[in-house]
Scaffold this motif. Structure first.
Motif, PDB file in Angstrom:
ATOM      1  N   SER B  95       1.035  -1.248  -0.113  1.00  0.00           N
ATOM      2  CA  SER B  95       0.055   0.080  -0.098  1.00  0.00           C
ATOM      3  C   SER B  95       0.904   1.337   0.063  1.00  0.00           C
ATOM      4  N   MET B  96       1.980   1.348   0.826  1.00  0.00           N
ATOM      5  CA  MET B  96       2.789   2.403   0.839  1.00  0.00           C
ATOM      6  C   MET B  96       3.396   2.799  -0.221  1.00  0.00           C
ATOM      7  N   GLU B 124      -3.296 -10.168  -3.613  1.00  0.00           N
ATOM      8  CA  GLU B 124      -4.554  -9.887  -3.533  1.00  0.00           C
ATOM      9  C   GLU B 124      -4.987  -8.524  -2.755  1.00  0.00           C
ATOM     10  N   LEU B 125      -4.184  -7.502  -3.237  1.00  0.00           N
ATOM     11  CA  LEU B 125      -4.316  -6.277  -2.537  1.00  0.00           C
ATOM     12  C   LEU B 125      -5.570  -5.672  -3.268  1.00  0.00           C
ATOM     13  N   GLY B 126      -6.857  -5.176  -2.494  1.00  0.00           N
ATOM     14  CA  GLY B 126      -7.899  -4.887  -3.126  1.00  0.00           C
ATOM     15  C   GLY B 126      -7.939  -3.321  -3.261  1.00  0.00           C
ATOM     16  N   HIS B 127      -7.182  -2.435  -2.146  1.00  0.00           N
ATOM     17  CA  HIS B 127      -7.160  -1.280  -2.379  1.00  0.00           C
ATOM     18  C   HIS B 127      -5.903  -0.767  -1.317  1.00  0.00           C
ATOM     19  N   SER B 128      -5.556   0.243  -1.547  1.00  0.00           N
ATOM     20  CA  SER B 128      -4.404   1.032  -0.508  1.00  0.00           C
ATOM     21  C   SER B 128      -4.835   1.109   0.679  1.00  0.00           C
ATOM     22  N   PHE B 129      -4.183   0.818   1.855  1.00  0.00           N
ATOM     23  CA  PHE B 129      -4.473   0.944   3.077  1.00  0.00           C
ATOM     24  C   PHE B 129      -3.824   2.322   3.654  1.00  0.00           C
ATOM     25  N   THR B 130      -3.318   2.724   2.728  1.00  0.00           N
ATOM     26  CA  THR B 130      -2.686   4.274   3.155  1.00  0.00           C
ATOM     27  C   THR B 130      -3.194   5.107   2.216  1.00  0.00           C
TER      28      THR B 130
ATOM     29  N   TYR C 142     -16.796  -4.087  -1.948  1.00  0.00           N
ATOM     30  CA  TYR C 142     -16.214  -4.792  -2.890  1.00  0.00           C
ATOM     31  C   TYR C 142     -15.186  -3.893  -3.719  1.00  0.00           C
ATOM     32  N   PHE C 143     -14.079  -4.377  -4.061  1.00  0.00           N
ATOM     33  CA  PHE C 143     -13.085  -3.679  -4.908  1.00  0.00           C
ATOM     34  C   PHE C 143     -12.970  -4.380  -6.173  1.00  0.00           C
ATOM     35  N   LYS C 168     -12.396 -15.184  -7.117  1.00  0.00           N
ATOM     36  CA  LYS C 168     -11.160 -14.795  -7.130  1.00  0.00           C
ATOM     37  C   LYS C 168     -11.100 -13.582  -8.055  1.00  0.00           C
ATOM     38  N   ILE C 169     -11.101 -12.487  -7.307  1.00  0.00           N
ATOM     39  CA  ILE C 169     -11.294 -11.124  -8.088  1.00  0.00           C
ATOM     40  C   ILE C 169      -9.937 -10.963  -8.980  1.00  0.00           C
ATOM     41  N   HIS C 170      -8.762 -11.393  -8.165  1.00  0.00           N
ATOM     42  CA  HIS C 170      -7.536 -11.194  -8.743  1.00  0.00           C
ATOM     43  C   HIS C 170      -7.263 -12.012 -10.168  1.00  0.00           C
ATOM     44  N   GLU C 171      -7.977 -12.981 -10.142  1.00  0.00           N
ATOM     45  CA  GLU C 171      -7.711 -13.926 -11.546  1.00  0.00           C
ATOM     46  C   GLU C 171      -8.369 -12.943 -12.742  1.00  0.00           C
TER      47      GLU C 171
END
Lengths: 476, 239, 177
Positions: B95-96, B124-130, C142-143, C168-171
């Motif tokens: 994230s950083m 599997e990072l969905g979004h940045s935590f920072t 969800y993202f 699995k979104i990242h796939e």
């Protein structure tokens, strides 16, 4: 009664969001009406400092509906900076992709956004006026629209890598040649797609008689027209020079080099909209109001250069009886003809041996400090101007977006339709829908033209002259 | 020069008994045993500096996780390569990296060929935590073949190391502190004016992101040859 | 079966993700059988309705109105899906931040205007100091990244939400896809 204002917010079934205000004076007459574009994205600033190679990908993100137009204008501007001429095959690939986008974008406007009004009528319940209802009541037609749009998108994907924000159109030409199998697959589908486009045209013509009032009042007024045309005066979306025509059909100025656009086009700021208003400089503001897009292109072009479209163009020109067609409602008509044209032209270009050459890209490095790229986007003429350092870093950007060109005309249209249809004592949903419909005729792409967002509200706010709300009516 | 004797050490990674030599790092031994540990600043063939902390692991008996690329193995140690705490820490590190500079994957010329981007998929990072810091740096495009865009730099220093260790030029180095740290050429000269740069392009090949890239080519044409350095080092060793 | 009440909106983005939604092509018809589109640029509803099951949000937050709307959407929606990189990272929409609103407005309405140079200030909303992704203002469930999010990923996501299955979104997609 006091002065008051009706707010339609957001305008729906257009590409982007905007709001419309209708000012009503003390004698209950519609005094003025305006469209306000309410968001600003700032590409002209934040592209500064970036490398020129990023510009096609960056500017594509101005718009998800016509990213191809931005990519085309961007790469054309960069071609000038590099001092390169793309090989014929590269140019033809760009042209095909550009036409495929014209096809999908026009299809989107007609089927997905506007046709609910034609099928159900402008006074139909608002719950029904959308593509999802159409899927239930007119499944064949909905499917046709979906398929025709998909066909255009698929061509973009196959030739340029991606349906939206494609990466295969690059400075100097195109990234990849066209495979034989791709070519065959596209050609095979053209007849079926032409049938859909022609049936849309027939449907529209068959229903025109129901909309005489809309034809007469949804933005029917004199204005100038601007479009690109080529040497022969035929319809052109990729190359060509600029032409300005007046409402009588006189050519004011022809064969303008796109790079000289600033001599002829000025831009003014409207304090209540993030969308600037371009005008034809020699006539000044606001007399220099002009229209761009399908209507302007067909008014200016002498012929389309393809057989089926030319037959349709003849009928279309007859509406103006020797003069330009001035009714904004006929933008729909003009777009349908362009859909037929796009299919014919794609076929013609694909069948040319030159298009299939493996030589698709010229290479070079920064040679000039400035470049202007211009093309006909689905909605009208699009300008990209870049200035770079000798190393290729962008120092200045100016964009004139297709829809922006129509800003003055959209406002004139909104005012005219509001004055005709809005009964200030009994404000109906159908009347307000017509006010929005005039905007839909222009098929504005507001995500492009700075990008807009309306305030979520279904209310009509009636305000006094101090803008204080005096009454609120729920719109239903 | 007195060389330390190399001894064989036995220890455990994720419960699996492994053997390595005392001069090896945990990461190297893990790699030899096909145990995956995510890395970022590490590149086989270059020295390890542990700057990104992506390869952190837990050691039984130690409170803090340590980077496995710089930690030498010890007899009997028990290494854990993944745990909820490690996973969370790696997501925070990633994230950083994303939020410190302006990466904007969609418009980057190495879009699709970027190791920062692929790391977001791997972890599997969905979004940045920072929160995004929105810093802006000047791009140096003075070199005739290459571009240095600090806006996309994650300060992994692979470029500095490859230039120093493999090319032997040491044309690159770090300048500034903290958030303002940049990769510079010579004494912060424009790249074109660097007297020590040999224009070999190795720095461009090893860059994990779009911070260093070839000029005048488009996203479709970018090829990053990161393995080339690993191969180069291997071949030199064999000679 | 009760249909899912679906809302879609685009904030500061390019509409590309909404176009990608349409790129589901014929699968749109399939999806339409399971959902009621209660709010969207594609339908004529002007007010964001109560009790929406899922709202798909494209674009970042860049004006005072965006902030107000996203809060209302959060209140009225069971689930929020951030669609595309602008909603998730700010992406190109957030590049304004590199210069700040003032410089960006100065460029557009003074340097690049021939007449009437001034900042639009009437009727239009005010730009925020900086453009932010959705999750910095509200909770996002969800993202689904991408620029735009590929149609296949949107389809799989909607199908999994309709059927209650895991994906699995990242796939399917990633930043910049």
């Amino acid at each position: 009664m006091q002065n008051r204002t009706i707010v339609i917010d957001p305008v729906t079934r257009i590409e982007g969001h905007a709001k419309i205000t209708i000012d009503i004076d003390k004698s209950d007459k519609v005094k003025d009406a305006k469209i306000h574009v309410t968001q600003y994205r700032g590409f002209e600033k934040f592209c500064e400092g970036r490398m020129y190679t990023e510009m096609p990908a960056l500017t594509a993100r101005t718009c998800g509906i016509c990213p191809v137009s931005h990519v085309i204008s961007a790469t054309k501007a960069i071609d000038e900076i590099l001092g390169v001429t793309p090989p014929k095959a590269g140019t033809n690939i760009r042209k095909i992709v550009n036409l495929a986008q014209l096809l999908q974008s026009h299809t989107l406007n007609f089927y997905h956004l506007s046709s609910p009004d034609f099928i159900y009528g402008f006074d139909a319940p608002k719950e029904d006026r959308n593509i999802f209802k159409m899927m239930q009541t007119h499944p064949e037609m909905a499917r046709d629209g979906i398929n025709l749009r998909a066909f255009g998108q698929k061509i973009i994907e196959d030739l340029a890598g991606k349906r939206i924000h494609p990466t295969g159109i690059i400075p100097g030409g195109a990234a990849h040649k066209i495979d034989e199998s791709t070519k065959e697959a596209i050609l095979e589908q053209i007849p079926a797609m032409l049938k859909i486009a022609q049936s849309a045209l027939e449907f529209f013509r068959d229903n025109l008689h129901k909309f005489q009032e809309e034809i007469d009042y949804l933005g029917a007024f004199p204005s100038l027209f601007m479009a690109l045309t080529n040497k022969e005066g035929t319809l052109e979306h990729y190359d060509g020079k600029l032409c300005f025509m007046d409402s009588e059909g006189n050519i004011l100025k022809d064969r303008i080099e796109p790079r000289d656009y600033k001599e002829f086009i000025g831009e003014t700021v409207e304090e209540d909209s993030y969308l600037k208003s371009p005008y034809y400089k020699p006539l000044g503001y606001p007399q220099g109001m002009y229209r761009v897009g399908a209507l302007a292109r067909l008014n200016i072009a002498k012929t389309c250069g393809t057989p089926l479209a030319d037959k349709e163009l003849k009928k279309f020109k007859a509406l103006g009886a020797g003069k330009p067609v001035l009714n904004t409602f006929y933008y729909h008509y003009a777009r349908l003809i362009e859909m037929v044209y796009a299919l014919e032209k794609i076929e013609e270009l694909l069948k040319s041996d030159e298009t299939m050459s493996a030589n698709v890209r010229s290479t070079s490095t920064v040679s000039y400090d400035k470049g202007v790229g211009c093309s006909e986007a689905p909605r009208g003429t699009l300008f990209h101007e870049y200035h770079v350092t000798k190393d290729g870093i962008i120092t200045a950007v100016n964009l004139i977006i297709a829809t922006g060109n129509n800003n003055l005309a959209m406002n004139a249209g909104v005012k005219q339709v509001a004055q005709k249809f809005v009964d200030t004592k009994n404000i109906t949903d159908g009347a307000l829908n017509r006010v929005e419909a005039v905007i839909r005729c222009f098929d504005p792409c507001l995500s492009c033209s700075t990008h807009a967002l309306g305030i979520v509200s279904s209310k009509i706010e009636i305000r006094d002259h101090n803008k204080k709300i005096i009454r609120v009516i729920e719109r239903s | 020069m007195i060389k330390e004797k190399v001894r064989v050490k036995n220890f455990k990674i994720d419960g699996v008994c492994v053997t390595g030599q005392s001069n090896q790092t945990i990461l190297e031994v893990a790699h030899d045993n096909d145990i995956e540990i995510p890395t970022m600043c590490h590149l086989r063939g270059l020295s390890n500096v542990g700057s990104c902390r992506m390869c952190i692991v837990e050691i039984e008996g130690r409170h803090e996780p340590i980077p496995s690329c710089t930690a030498k193995i010890k007899e009997g140690m028990e290494v854990t390569t993944s745990s909820p705490r490690i996973k969370a820490a790696r997501e925070m590190i990633l994230s950083m990296m994303f939020s410190e500079r302006s990466h904007t994957c969609s418009t980057c010329v190495v879009n699709g060929d970027c190791q920062l981007q692929s790391k977001s998929v791997e972890l599997e990072l969905g979004h940045s935590f920072t929160p995004y810091l929105n810093q802006r740096f000047e791009v140096d495009a003075s070199h005739k073949n290459f571009v240095n865009d600090p806006n996309r730099c994650i300060l992994c220093t692979r470029c500095i190391r490859v230039c120093d260790e493999i090319e032997g030029a040491h044309a690159l180095d770090l300048f500034g502190r903290g958030l303002n740290t940049r990769i510079i050429h010579d004494m912060d000269e424009p790249w074109a004016d660097s007297t020590s740069c040999t224009s070999c392009g190795k720095c461009v090949y090893v860059c994990p992101t779009g911070a260093l890239y070839e000029k005048d080519i488009s996203e479709e044409e970018v090829v990053k040859k990161r393995e080339i350095i690993t191969e180069l080092v291997k071949n030199r060793g064999q000679r | 079966m009760k249909k899912i009440r679906l809302g879609t909106i685009w904030l500061d983005g390019c509409s590309g993700c909404h176009m990608s939604f349409l790129d589901m092509d014929e699968r749109l018809i399939e999806i339409a059988e399971y959902v009621d589109v209660v709010y969207s640029p594609y339908v004529d509803m002007k007010e964001f309705p109560e009790s929406v099951d899922l709202t798909i949000v494209e674009g970042a937050l860049s004006t005072d109105h965006d902030l107000r709307i996203i809060k209302k959407i959060r209140e009225n929606s069971k689930l929020i899906l951030a669609l595309g990189d602008c909603a998730i990272t700010g992406n190109v929409s957030a590049m304004k931040n590199l210069y700040g609103s003032e410089a960006v407005l100065q460029r557009g309405y003074f340097e690049l205007a021939d007449l009437n140079q001034k900042y639009p200030s009437k009727v239009v909303p005010t730009l925020l100091e900086s453009v932010i992704p959705l999750h910095e203002a509200v909770k996002v469930d969800y993202f689904l990244p991408g620029c735009p999010t590929p149609a296949d990923a949107i389809y799989e996501m909607l199908k999994s939400l309709i059927e209650g299955t895991e994906i699995k979104i990242h796939e399917l997609t990633r930043f910049g896809k």
